[in-house]
Design a protein around this motif. Structure first.
Motif, PDB file in Angstrom:
ATOM      1  N   HIS A 149       0.835  -1.306  -0.078  1.00  0.00           N
ATOM      2  CA  HIS A 149       0.062   0.072  -0.095  1.00  0.00           C
ATOM      3  C   HIS A 149       1.005   1.265   0.076  1.00  0.00           C
ATOM      4  CE1 HIS A 149      -3.886  -2.153   0.469  1.00  0.00           C
ATOM      5  NE2 HIS A 149      -3.172  -2.803   1.488  1.00  0.00           N
ATOM      6  N   GLU A 152       0.015   4.942   0.802  1.00  0.00           N
ATOM      7  CA  GLU A 152      -0.336   5.650   2.411  1.00  0.00           C
ATOM      8  C   GLU A 152       1.112   6.176   2.638  1.00  0.00           C
ATOM      9  OE1 GLU A 152      -1.129   2.183   4.690  1.00  0.00           O
ATOM     10  OE2 GLU A 152      -3.258   2.119   4.137  1.00  0.00           O
ATOM     11  N   GLN A 153       2.089   6.017   2.083  1.00  0.00           N
ATOM     12  CA  GLN A 153       3.373   6.557   2.398  1.00  0.00           C
ATOM     13  C   GLN A 153       3.657   8.110   1.783  1.00  0.00           C
ATOM     14  OE1 GLN A 153       5.274   5.434   4.838  1.00  0.00           O
ATOM     15  NE2 GLN A 153       3.605   3.742   4.914  1.00  0.00           N
ATOM     16  N   LYS A 164      -5.225   7.798   1.965  1.00  0.00           N
ATOM     17  CA  LYS A 164      -5.339   6.774   3.066  1.00  0.00           C
ATOM     18  C   LYS A 164      -6.325   5.721   2.998  1.00  0.00           C
ATOM     19  CE  LYS A 164      -2.403   9.011   5.725  1.00  0.00           C
ATOM     20  NZ  LYS A 164      -0.965   8.098   6.040  1.00  0.00           N
ATOM     21  N   THR A 165      -6.882   5.870   1.872  1.00  0.00           N
ATOM     22  CA  THR A 165      -7.848   4.909   1.193  1.00  0.00           C
ATOM     23  C   THR A 165      -7.209   4.194  -0.006  1.00  0.00           C
ATOM     24  OG1 THR A 165      -9.921   5.980   1.991  1.00  0.00           O
ATOM     25  CG2 THR A 165     -10.311   4.142   0.467  1.00  0.00           C
ATOM     26  N   ARG A 178     -10.473   8.834   1.952  1.00  0.00           N
ATOM     27  CA  ARG A 178      -9.774   9.568   3.064  1.00  0.00           C
ATOM     28  C   ARG A 178      -8.446  10.001   2.431  1.00  0.00           C
ATOM     29  NH1 ARG A 178      -8.374   7.260   7.527  1.00  0.00           N
ATOM     30  NH2 ARG A 178      -8.833   8.923   9.046  1.00  0.00           N
ATOM     31  N   GLN A 180      -5.087  12.880   3.331  1.00  0.00           N
ATOM     32  CA  GLN A 180      -4.438  13.740   4.383  1.00  0.00           C
ATOM     33  C   GLN A 180      -3.670  14.867   3.689  1.00  0.00           C
ATOM     34  OE1 GLN A 180      -1.461  12.027   7.049  1.00  0.00           O
ATOM     35  NE2 GLN A 180      -2.108  13.282   8.752  1.00  0.00           N
ATOM     36  N   MET A 219      -6.934  15.383   7.952  1.00  0.00           N
ATOM     37  CA  MET A 219      -7.560  14.550   7.195  1.00  0.00           C
ATOM     38  C   MET A 219      -9.021  15.040   6.579  1.00  0.00           C
ATOM     39  SD  MET A 219      -5.766  11.659   7.616  1.00  0.00           S
ATOM     40  CE  MET A 219      -6.768  10.548   7.063  1.00  0.00           C
TER      41      MET A 219
END
Length: 268
Positions: A149, A152-153, A164-165, A178, A180, A219
């Motif tokens: 994933h 996410e980084q 984030k999804t 979601r 950020q 978020m």
């Protein structure tokens, strides 16, 4: 007129405006999922200027000399996407840059684009633009897997949206997306994030159906009601980020997402 100057004109216009009104950048792929070894077309786009940066429309081509663009492969290999780019329009001030790439390895690919440039239009402003999109290559479309994933980084961009999804197993109509917002690696609160379906006109000013403000953790959440390609975008103007060379810094970050009606990987 010199041919190079012609296609530079939209890019010059990008910065010949007040700080909050410059165009945005985004990168997109023709497909979110392909078989390993197949071709994916990656586009580098300039626009999203109308309706307070919420129209998701092209506005000419950016000079490739002004940007940095990479394709990050599942094994971490990075390739300069500008090499081999061609225009998809006959007029030199229209369309976008596009390049076919072969998804040689299974896994998640990330296409990025960044711009950091100071221009003078009555006063000097530093414009920082960042963009991302993702696609998945799998040996089998019927049994596709997401081995990591990477979305996410953060990538360490000065201003960026972090997804984030999972864009493959969790993204579909009716499921929350979601993101950020980070500024220099730190979460930013109270930033408006727009989730723009391609071809949709958002209401004037703030549109609660397609926009939300980030919380204390930076978020923002959105639940898509229709399948489409979406441009997720955030803006921030830092009046305190200035030097002798520029009087303020204008930031924008985008992520482009394919949102299916039902994701074939959602239950995996």
């Amino acid at each position: 007129m010199n041919r190079n100057l012609v296609y530079l004109m939209p890019a010059i216009f990008l910065f010949l405006q007040p700080p909050g009104n410059a165009h945005d950048l985004w990168t997109q792929s023709n497909s979110a999922q392909v078989r390993t070894g197949e071709v994916v077309h990656v586009d580098l786009c300039l626009g999203n200027h109308g309706n307070h940066h919420r129209d998701f429309k092209l506005a000419g081509r950016i000079s490739l000399d002004w940007i940095h663009s990479e394709l990050i492969s599942p094994d971490g290999t990075r390739v300069d996407l500008r090499e081999g780019m061609t225009s998809n329009a006959s007029a030199e001030t229209e369309g976008c840059w596009t390049r076919p790439v072969i998804a040689e390895l299974p896994g998640v690919y990330c296409a990025t684009m960044t711009l950091d440039r100071v221009m003078n239009h009555g006063k000097s402003v530093r414009g920082v633009r960042t963009a991302k999109t993702y696609f998945l290559a799998s040996d089998s479309l019927d049994r596709a897997k997401v081995p990591q994933h990477a979305h996410e980084q953060p990538l360490g961009m000065p201003f960026e949206l972090v997804l984030k999804t999972c864009p493959f197993t969790q993204t579909q109509v009716g499921s929350p997306i979601r993101v950020q917002v980070l500024h220099r690696g730190e979460p930013m609160s109270d930033v408006v994030v727009s989730f723009i379906p391609q071809g949709t006109q958002l209401a004037d000013e703030f549109d609660p159906e397609y926009e939300s403000r980030t919380d204390s953790d930076g978020m923002a959440t959105f639940v898509p009601k229709s399948g489409n390609r979406y441009l997720v975008v955030a803006h921030y103007t830092a009046d305190d980020e200035k030097t002798d060379a520029y009087e303020s810094t204008s930031y924008a970050a985008t992520i482009t997402l394919h949102v299916p009606v039902t994701s074939p990987l959602a239950s995996r």
